[in-house]
Design an enzyme around this catalytic site. Structure first.
Site, PDB file in Angstrom:
ATOM      1  N   HIS A 181     -11.425  -6.956  11.129  1.00  0.00           N
ATOM      2  CA  HIS A 181     -10.305  -7.956  10.042  1.00  0.00           C
ATOM      3  C   HIS A 181     -11.289  -8.552   9.060  1.00  0.00           C
ATOM      4  O   HIS A 181     -10.511  -9.618   8.013  1.00  0.00           O
ATOM      5  CB  HIS A 181      -9.159  -9.112  11.033  1.00  0.00           C
ATOM      6  CG  HIS A 181      -8.760  -7.441  11.955  1.00  0.00           C
ATOM      7  ND1 HIS A 181      -7.962  -7.416  11.323  1.00  0.00           N
ATOM      8  CD2 HIS A 181      -9.086  -7.139  12.834  1.00  0.00           C
ATOM      9  CE1 HIS A 181      -7.483  -6.484  12.002  1.00  0.00           C
ATOM     10  NE2 HIS A 181      -8.047  -6.124  12.865  1.00  0.00           N
ATOM     11  N   ASP A 200      -8.251  -0.356   1.349  1.00  0.00           N
ATOM     12  CA  ASP A 200      -9.767   0.878   0.668  1.00  0.00           C
ATOM     13  C   ASP A 200      -9.196   1.974  -1.086  1.00  0.00           C
ATOM     14  O   ASP A 200     -10.543   3.217  -0.399  1.00  0.00           O
ATOM     15  CB  ASP A 200      -8.595   2.218   1.827  1.00  0.00           C
ATOM     16  CG  ASP A 200      -8.210   0.901   3.020  1.00  0.00           C
ATOM     17  OD1 ASP A 200      -9.269   0.984   3.801  1.00  0.00           O
ATOM     18  OD2 ASP A 200      -7.681   1.792   4.018  1.00  0.00           O
ATOM     19  N   GLN A 232     -13.557  -8.253   6.921  1.00  0.00           N
ATOM     20  CA  GLN A 232     -13.321  -7.259   5.272  1.00  0.00           C
ATOM     21  C   GLN A 232     -12.220  -7.848   4.235  1.00  0.00           C
ATOM     22  O   GLN A 232     -11.795  -7.808   3.994  1.00  0.00           O
ATOM     23  CB  GLN A 232     -13.499  -5.938   6.161  1.00  0.00           C
ATOM     24  CG  GLN A 232     -14.728  -5.585   6.493  1.00  0.00           C
ATOM     25  CD  GLN A 232     -15.030  -4.341   6.778  1.00  0.00           C
ATOM     26  OE1 GLN A 232     -14.678  -3.438   5.521  1.00  0.00           O
ATOM     27  NE2 GLN A 232     -14.790  -4.308   8.142  1.00  0.00           N
ATOM     28  N   MET A 260     -13.678  -0.634   7.472  1.00  0.00           N
ATOM     29  CA  MET A 260     -13.262   0.323   7.226  1.00  0.00           C
ATOM     30  C   MET A 260     -13.051   1.651   6.216  1.00  0.00           C
ATOM     31  O   MET A 260     -13.851   1.464   4.759  1.00  0.00           O
ATOM     32  CB  MET A 260     -12.353  -0.768   6.717  1.00  0.00           C
ATOM     33  CG  MET A 260     -11.827  -2.165   7.650  1.00  0.00           C
ATOM     34  SD  MET A 260      -9.826  -3.085   6.947  1.00  0.00           S
ATOM     35  CE  MET A 260     -10.378  -4.131   8.826  1.00  0.00           C
ATOM     36  N   GLY A 310       0.718  -0.933   0.211  1.00  0.00           N
ATOM     37  CA  GLY A 310       0.125   0.120   0.026  1.00  0.00           C
ATOM     38  C   GLY A 310       0.641   0.936   0.334  1.00  0.00           C
ATOM     39  O   GLY A 310       1.590   1.386  -0.333  1.00  0.00           O
ATOM     40  N   ARG A 330     -34.984  -1.072  14.596  1.00  0.00           N
ATOM     41  CA  ARG A 330     -34.106  -0.763  15.058  1.00  0.00           C
ATOM     42  C   ARG A 330     -33.535  -0.223  14.398  1.00  0.00           C
ATOM     43  O   ARG A 330     -32.967   0.621  13.253  1.00  0.00           O
ATOM     44  CB  ARG A 330     -33.649  -1.580  15.721  1.00  0.00           C
ATOM     45  CG  ARG A 330     -32.590  -2.290  16.750  1.00  0.00           C
ATOM     46  CD  ARG A 330     -31.808  -2.829  17.239  1.00  0.00           C
ATOM     47  NE  ARG A 330     -32.303  -3.887  18.253  1.00  0.00           N
ATOM     48  CZ  ARG A 330     -31.912  -5.188  18.878  1.00  0.00           C
ATOM     49  NH1 ARG A 330     -31.146  -6.096  17.562  1.00  0.00           N
ATOM     50  NH2 ARG A 330     -32.649  -5.747  19.730  1.00  0.00           N
TER      51      ARG A 330
END
Lengths: 341, 341, 341, 341
Positions: B272, B127, B274, B169, B102, B162
């Protein structure tokens, strides 16, 4: 404004997401009215429609299929199809129509547009064969489903030392076979764009056998064919009831490979499963953006155009351009795939 | 040629697909040798590596994680990091190194490249915040996982009337929140790029309650924050063990909405989950193409560059350009999403 | 102790979970040695095996297929099969053998046991047709896969006003068709246990058409057949290469319904996809428990027995009893399903 | 006959399948009328209901949540709750009521039954803690979702050499932790039934570290606790708003393991995701059978009873017996799991 929407042609995951997005953008943000024609152009020709408000599109985002229904009817099937459509548009006071469909639908849309109707198209095809857009919604879902099936088949083939030939959608282009084959690590991919050499496939399979590999997985687009003269091949066709006859690439190729390799080979035909089910997140986002931008185009008066993805942007391209050529798998993309098979 | 590969930084679905593709293209097609450094730059700095041949990358295409391991170590963490890396490259007779990582990794890659090392980068981030590429692999898998969770939560929230605030993330950019929120039909999305107005969120939620809707689902990027002064907000931070303290956007926002709306509200933090799991077909194809083209760049001597997706093409962009800016969610994309919430 | 394991017959999700569990329980808890024979009985007959320690079974729990390979070879295929197997067991110093397999394998296991060999069987069949156990692992995964396919097909059929006949596994019993059909809300289910009346199916389909329903989904077990005389039916068989000929229930039934209903009808054959892939959590737990209890039976000297599920308990039943009858779908279960179709 | 249905308590995948099945069996086969009360007992107490015919339950089989809504209101919450319920039943001319719910609901059902109301219960809990039935619907879906998350987390933990403590549902019983932990190959499982020894967990983790394993995955039921005195532990509780305070087993245990092992450890809390989503085929079949048999019990006049699964049969057990004891994880089941961790 009053806007009509319709979905035409083969089923495709993401259609409902487009419809929902058109309604949200038009009704909530612009205060428009939206109606949906039933079963594609048929609904327009027969003036069969329903009102689409927020309630009508509640809960449909993640649902496969289309709440409007679809059919393969085209305005040109009727001698007075275009006139009739015009009449109904006027009658209903529609300022624009948004047909969502594949090649045939977009051709019809162009025809209608050329005759003066206010049309904004949204392209739809799981085959990904429309040249003017990077990708169409439905394709990602179809590739995902085919990849999942290939993943499963790989493990079962491994246990049994088998050759499997898996037929995926793609009569004219091999995009689904290419992407699902790359994604699942198929050992060979055959596509309509590149007639295959049965000798080469056999050699490749033979190498795997010799190397002690337990499985050979071939991803085959429906429309894949052998190079002329390389093996007997029945191109199939319709029987007297209009059904496809049962031959097909997977059956013929698996039979041929079985005989040439002396290994058990089996065909698997994924069929309609690829068209159904919940669209992937990718397809839902793309479909939603197409719907949103189609409404914007209507409000700008951008008629005779169609939404398209270019990079990360949604752009408008002319319907005329859209239907000119089929997007086929280029040699470079095939080369990339071939290396990692 | 001899090529070294490493994976650095946070985990990301598709890393194994890149490694596999590099090995296939380099070893099979070019006759290269490939080695993999263990645990990112750490392996290069400590000369800890393994040989990567076809067997080593068998069966890893669909596997999450990275067979090479990863760490957050950077060469700049050591005073003589770059020199040491240079020394090991020479010692091992490497003609090129392909770091997959990254922002931090690409900055390190640029540093190494500037000091004369033959580097070709492959960008990786779930991301999706690297500006010079349309998208990075891992993002589609993360969005898919988040969307699936949102889909599930929607049904359960509906049964119970609800408000659910779901934290996904995205510390600096809201791409995952934007795409998963659009895909799942969240009723509000909050992202770091656009500090939210708690009054507006409350009003929007209140409208749903009044309209008799049973659920309000808020997709929140980790880094989302209220507009200054609009509500009390604890920005969190690390405790003395270096752990994130437990506040976070989802907990604070759900508490605030519960009090303002007088409706039960609950936080869900996806975490995590994800980052893990089998990459989607989309990510496997993109990762495979990145690996393939990185090897080509090495053979062309295109150093100091990084693979990137532009439309449907893989292109090379300079590492210098790559790390200049973060790709944030632009206003137009947020507007598209907002309409269909 | 020294224990041999083998997997025989058709592939089935959960085989690896059994193997792993046998190794964990035997090696870690009892200090045994375990070897695995390759490709089922073939490995035992040819003395082809590998050592199975914890490393050998690392990471296989969730993997489909079997790391030991499988084949359809049975000891009785050789004149001296049983003698040969006995010889190899002695040679290798094995105290017990655990064959994991379906009806054929269990019959072979019984034969071996009757001739004095220390055998503990583990039943395996995705068809769920073994009478002495409530359920076998693999069945849940197969039903899950078939249900997922039916779910997808339902949405696509709805968009197009179609009849779909979906063929699932089950040559002799209709369990997969029954459970997946109930789970997906099929509109008719045909199973081998109950020859179907084409008139009744047509009437039922006609009612849906008249009621304006857009789809009729028929779940058909491979072995389903019409009541004698009710329609022309080709029972299929093998062609000269040993391949199944292409007729099959789905193709014939869809053709018949199309003609009788005057609605487009299409066959879909799910095939091998049902056998592959990651086992469900249910199957992994059941398979793990079977492996654990098989080792316990070995240590207790409970030979000539097989693991079985009764309620929530794993019990041992005699191999003799196990192979006596096939578990078919009883009338009550079919009645339950029929009502909610 | 006229039958009322309601769903009460926490959400649970399969509720809609029960409702649909009740309607199909009662309306189609018996010619009954069925109404559904909104939001559980609340609907009965306030006479808030809707008519349930075949159309009302169309398309809900695979949908999570409950179309009737739910709440935690119990008749005993009102001084005249039971009387009021009686009154409404009479007013509406109902011959029976079928409450679908967990422990609390079944206790309420028993209370109502004891006071003379014609009640047939259907048990529902994702926790699987009702002793008189082998299993309840919803459990399989919850275990499947938790297993899927554990599978994903395993790959990401492996890349980073991490300890992950994953908190799954189960305040009083450890069934979800046990099954998902076994299915995913967790390296330790902690459940409420068996207070854990932190020293032993540390030792087990230390052995993995020494053996060079990159990951340690702990599956923890919400209600798991350390053995008294073995480590500091905050039992949590509600804050002044009735929210759970943020401690919890996963956060505390991961912190403790991090310090003891000197390895990065992270908590993951799966939360509501486990309750939502499409029910598995297993749960849809079980839920459908429960609904079917509940209607049969009504027609036989089997009141004060509840449906239960025993082996492969649906049987009726008395509500009195049903609520007597909680089904906890027995030592043998824990031992099976422990071995293969």
């Amino acid at each position: 404004m009053r806007i009509g929407v319709l979905t035409s042609g083969g089923d495709c995951p993401g259609l409902n997401a487009v419809i929902r997005s058109v309604v949200h953008r038009a009704v909530v943000d612009h205060g428009d009215e939206v109606i949906g024609f039933r079963d594609g152009w048929k609904g327009l020709l027969e003036c069969d429609y329903l009102k689409l408000d927020l309630d009508a599109v509640g809960g449909i985002l993640a649902r496969g299929g289309t709440i409007l229904g679809s059919s393969r009817v085209q305005p040109s099937h009727l001698r007075d199809g275009v006139e009739r459509a015009k009449g109904h548009l006027q009658e209903l006071g529609l300022d624009a129509i948004i047909p969502i469909g594949g090649e045939g639908t977009l051709k019809a849309a162009r025809l209608m547009s050329d005759s003066g109707l206010p049309v904004v198209g949204v392209p739809k095809t799981i085959d990904n064969d429309i040249a003017v857009t990077d990708v169409t919604f439905g394709f990602d879902t179809a590739v995902g489903g085919a990849t999942d099936a290939l993943d499963r088949l790989k493990t079962t083939a491994e246990s049994h030392q088998r050759v499997l030939v898996v037929e995926v959608m793609g009569r004219h282009t091999g995009w689904i076979a290419l992407h699902s084959g790359m994604a699942a690590g198929a050992h060979a991919i055959v596509v309509p764009e590149r007639p295959f050499d049965i000798e080469e496939l056999t050699r490749r399979g033979g190498e795997r056998v010799e190397a002690g590999k337990r499985v050979a997985l071939v991803g085959a687009a429906e429309g894949a064919k052998p190079a002329p003269g390389s093996m007997d091949f029945d191109e199939g066709g319709k029987d007297i009831y209009g059904h496809e006859r049962f031959a097909g690439i997977a059956r013929q190729l698996s039979l041929e490979l079985e005989q040439r390799l002396g290994k058990e080979a089996r065909p698997v035909i994924l069929g309609h499963v690829q068209r159904g089910g919940t669209p992937t997140a990718y397809d839902r986002v793309l479909a939603t953006r197409f719907g949103w931008h189609a409404v914007e185009a209507v409000h700008r008066g951008d008629f005779g155009m169609m939404t398209a993805l270019r990079g990360t942007d949604i752009v408008m391209v002319s319907l005329a351009e859209a239907v000119e050529t089929l997007k086929t798998v280029p040699a470079e993309r095939y080369a990339e795939a071939e290396c990692v098979l």
